[in-house]
Design a protein around this motif. Sequence first.
Motif, PDB file in Angstrom:
ATOM      1  N   ARG A  45     -17.418   2.324   3.270  1.00 14.15           N
ATOM      2  CA  ARG A  45     -17.013   1.477   4.392  1.00 14.15           C
ATOM      3  C   ARG A  45     -15.815   2.071   5.131  1.00 14.15           C
ATOM      4  O   ARG A  45     -15.750   2.045   6.359  1.00 14.15           O
ATOM      5  N   ARG A  80     -15.268   3.256   9.140  1.00 18.67           N
ATOM      6  CA  ARG A  80     -14.263   2.543   9.919  1.00 18.67           C
ATOM      7  C   ARG A  80     -13.218   3.484  10.527  1.00 18.67           C
ATOM      8  O   ARG A  80     -12.553   3.129  11.497  1.00 18.67           O
ATOM      9  N   ASP A 109     -11.593  -3.020   5.062  1.00 16.47           N
ATOM     10  CA  ASP A 109     -11.288  -3.501   6.406  1.00 16.47           C
ATOM     11  C   ASP A 109      -9.792  -3.715   6.598  1.00 16.47           C
ATOM     12  O   ASP A 109      -9.244  -3.468   7.682  1.00 16.47           O
ATOM     13  N   ALA A 163      -8.198  -0.147   6.834  1.00 20.68           N
ATOM     14  CA  ALA A 163      -8.569   0.464   8.112  1.00 20.68           C
ATOM     15  C   ALA A 163      -7.829  -0.192   9.273  1.00 20.68           C
ATOM     16  O   ALA A 163      -7.376   0.491  10.206  1.00 20.68           O
ATOM     17  N   THR A 178     -21.657  -1.334   5.515  1.00 13.70           N
ATOM     18  CA  THR A 178     -21.355  -2.251   6.616  1.00 13.70           C
ATOM     19  C   THR A 178     -22.505  -3.224   6.849  1.00 13.70           C
ATOM     20  O   THR A 178     -22.511  -3.946   7.856  1.00 13.70           O
ATOM     21  N   SER A 219     -20.638  -0.227  13.526  1.00 14.80           N
ATOM     22  CA  SER A 219     -19.319   0.232  13.091  1.00 14.80           C
ATOM     23  C   SER A 219     -18.820   1.311  14.046  1.00 14.80           C
ATOM     24  O   SER A 219     -19.616   2.028  14.664  1.00 14.80           O
ATOM     25  N   ARG A 266     -15.830   4.394  14.243  1.00 13.38           N
ATOM     26  CA  ARG A 266     -14.803   5.162  13.558  1.00 13.38           C
ATOM     27  C   ARG A 266     -13.591   5.290  14.483  1.00 13.38           C
ATOM     28  O   ARG A 266     -13.590   6.075  15.423  1.00 13.38           O
TER      29      ARG A 266
END
Length: 397
Positions: A20, A24, A303, A306, A373, A378, A380
């Motif tokens: 994940r 991200r 999350d 990130a 995800t 998503s 990056r």
Amino acid sequence: MKHRIVVLGAGYAGAIAAGRLARRLHRDDVEITLVNAETDFVERVRLHQLATGQDLPSRPLRDIYAGTGVRLRPAWVTSVDVDRRTVDVTGEQGAETLGYDSLVYALGSTAGALDVPGAAEHAHGVSGRQDALRLRARLAGLEPGATVLIVGGGLTGIEAATEIAEARPDLDVALAARGTVGGRLSEKARNHLHTVFERLGVTVHENADVARVEAHRVVTGEGREIPARLTVWTAGFAVHPIAAATTLEVSDTGRIVVDAGMRSVSHPDVYAVGDAALAEGPGGRPLRMSCATASPMAWQAADSLAARLTGRKVPENTIGYAAQCISLGRRDAVFQKVTHADEVTSTVVTGRLGARIKEFICSGAAWSVSHPTMLMPSRRRRLVPSAAPAAPRLATR
């Protein structure tokens, strides 16, 4: 310089967190290293199947992370220094020291309560792949009529007992529990459990606190002897002692104390997920050690980290529960609906339909490792330089 993220452990929580994060964060800004002793992803919720002779699908981690930018480091973690931001590992290349800027600790748990006299010497476990393979070999060598005793009345013990009894009807299988077997389930679910035990010929010993394990029997605290040509130990889980040896704030059981974002309350550059973390759940009670919480903890940690690195708002989510699922061999199961706070409800599905639901959930858990995800879009994102200052670079040895 790239921000170095090291993830320790590739169980459900660690494997999902690494994938994940890779989806991200922009790969030009981060270097994500996943350290794991196994080169394959191990479906821990299926290890009782492996122990009874069933072959599980091979899930190489290199295939799972191909093209994501996650770097795999097959190695054992030997120590962590959270003040110097280093991790000592031992792999095929010998001993090395890895430096990190952010750490995701997901080393999970092993069989607990092995301090019971004789348990470490005479009992087999099912908490890891190698444990399950050793148990598999031991079961294969048992003669018809041999007694197999599973110690522990939790979900793992129930699944192991019924799986063994179904796969080897020629064995005399028994289950010993300190309290009531399936005590956290509803009455309807418990009644179904005992119906299945009777059908499979599993003898149940409730309120049997095992105080000593011997080569061919166990002895309870009251002095009662229960025969056991083979003892399988499933009485709880214990976290790896590595975290407790650091300056991290840990609980009395060695779990890393984290906030709602899975961030260490004592070291802000460390996140902990899965069985290794002590996080508050609904009603202020700690989240239990289970696959049911491993995935959402990994989502939350990835999350949160990130968001901080990219200068975005940290998400606020409360992790709760939906159900408890127990396989009872390959053709039966209990699907117990629970509330968000993990209280049982009157909704229970059993039998073949319950087995199909349990299989769907297990397959979905493995699928989510490759799809961290959950097929949601998503992006990056680039890092904000001031969001997380890098630690001093240390040479590896």
